[in-house]
Design a protein around this motif. Sequence first.
Motif, PDB file in Angstrom:
ATOM      1  N   VAL A 256       0.853  -1.176   0.000  1.00  0.00           N
ATOM      2  CA  VAL A 256       0.000   0.000   0.000  1.00  0.00           C
ATOM      3  C   VAL A 256       0.900   1.240   0.000  1.00  0.00           C
ATOM      4  O   VAL A 256       1.778   1.351   0.854  1.00  0.00           O
ATOM      5  N   PRO A 257       0.678   2.142  -0.938  1.00  0.00           N
ATOM      6  CA  PRO A 257       1.502   3.347  -0.966  1.00  0.00           C
ATOM      7  C   PRO A 257       1.348   4.185   0.308  1.00  0.00           C
ATOM      8  O   PRO A 257       0.268   4.211   0.915  1.00  0.00           O
ATOM      9  N   ALA A 258       2.406   4.863   0.694  1.00  0.00           N
ATOM     10  CA  ALA A 258       2.392   5.673   1.908  1.00  0.00           C
ATOM     11  C   ALA A 258       1.352   6.793   1.840  1.00  0.00           C
ATOM     12  O   ALA A 258       0.840   7.224   2.867  1.00  0.00           O
ATOM     13  N   GLU A 259       0.998   7.257   0.637  1.00  0.00           N
ATOM     14  CA  GLU A 259       0.046   8.361   0.474  1.00  0.00           C
ATOM     15  C   GLU A 259      -1.403   7.906   0.620  1.00  0.00           C
ATOM     16  O   GLU A 259      -2.315   8.736   0.707  1.00  0.00           O
TER      17      GLU A 259
ATOM     18  N   ARG B   4      -4.946   6.587   2.097  1.00  0.00           N
ATOM     19  CA  ARG B   4      -5.656   6.901   3.333  1.00  0.00           C
ATOM     20  C   ARG B   4      -6.625   5.773   3.669  1.00  0.00           C
ATOM     21  O   ARG B   4      -7.232   5.188   2.788  1.00  0.00           O
ATOM     22  N   TRP B   5      -6.771   5.504   4.960  1.00  0.00           N
ATOM     23  CA  TRP B   5      -7.670   4.464   5.432  1.00  0.00           C
ATOM     24  C   TRP B   5      -9.109   4.973   5.395  1.00  0.00           C
ATOM     25  O   TRP B   5      -9.414   6.054   5.901  1.00  0.00           O
TER      26      TRP B   5
ATOM     27  N   TRP C  74      -7.816   0.738   2.202  1.00  0.00           N
ATOM     28  CA  TRP C  74      -6.914   1.855   1.927  1.00  0.00           C
ATOM     29  C   TRP C  74      -7.274   2.404   0.561  1.00  0.00           C
ATOM     30  O   TRP C  74      -7.530   1.636  -0.365  1.00  0.00           O
TER      31      TRP C  74
ATOM     32  N   LEU D  26      -6.423   5.532  -2.567  1.00  0.00           N
ATOM     33  CA  LEU D  26      -5.531   6.561  -3.095  1.00  0.00           C
ATOM     34  C   LEU D  26      -6.067   7.021  -4.436  1.00  0.00           C
ATOM     35  O   LEU D  26      -6.398   6.204  -5.293  1.00  0.00           O
TER      36      LEU D  26
ATOM     37  N   GLY E 163      -2.884  -5.516   2.123  1.00  0.00           N
ATOM     38  CA  GLY E 163      -2.130  -4.967   1.003  1.00  0.00           C
ATOM     39  C   GLY E 163      -2.486  -5.472  -0.382  1.00  0.00           C
ATOM     40  O   GLY E 163      -1.827  -5.121  -1.353  1.00  0.00           O
TER      41      GLY E 163
END
Length: 95
Positions: free
Chosen positions: A1-4, A6-7, A14, A16, A37
């Motif tokens: 899951v990319p760091a950017e 949001r949950w 997640w 994006l 993920g």
Amino acid sequence: VPAEARWNSRDEEWQLGEGWTRDGNPTGRCRAWSTDGRLIAEYGTNSQGALDGPQTRFHPDGTLASRGEWKDGHRHGRFLFQQSEADTREWYPAD
């Protein structure tokens, strides 16, 4: 899951997108991942965060769960729903 990403606690995934609404919903071309993920969806939304454009969802084993087109938050045209032999959280409409 990319760091950017949001949950989203409502959808339990997640998310994006290319941007975000004031309410925190993704906009533009979007992707969603499960808690572990796995990619579970690719879809589009308009600037208000409503589904808009093609959407593809996947079962936990990576097989196609559904595919269709949305227009301003409403289904547009035909949708394909494909069941899985494995456990899945994907739903199927009664109609």
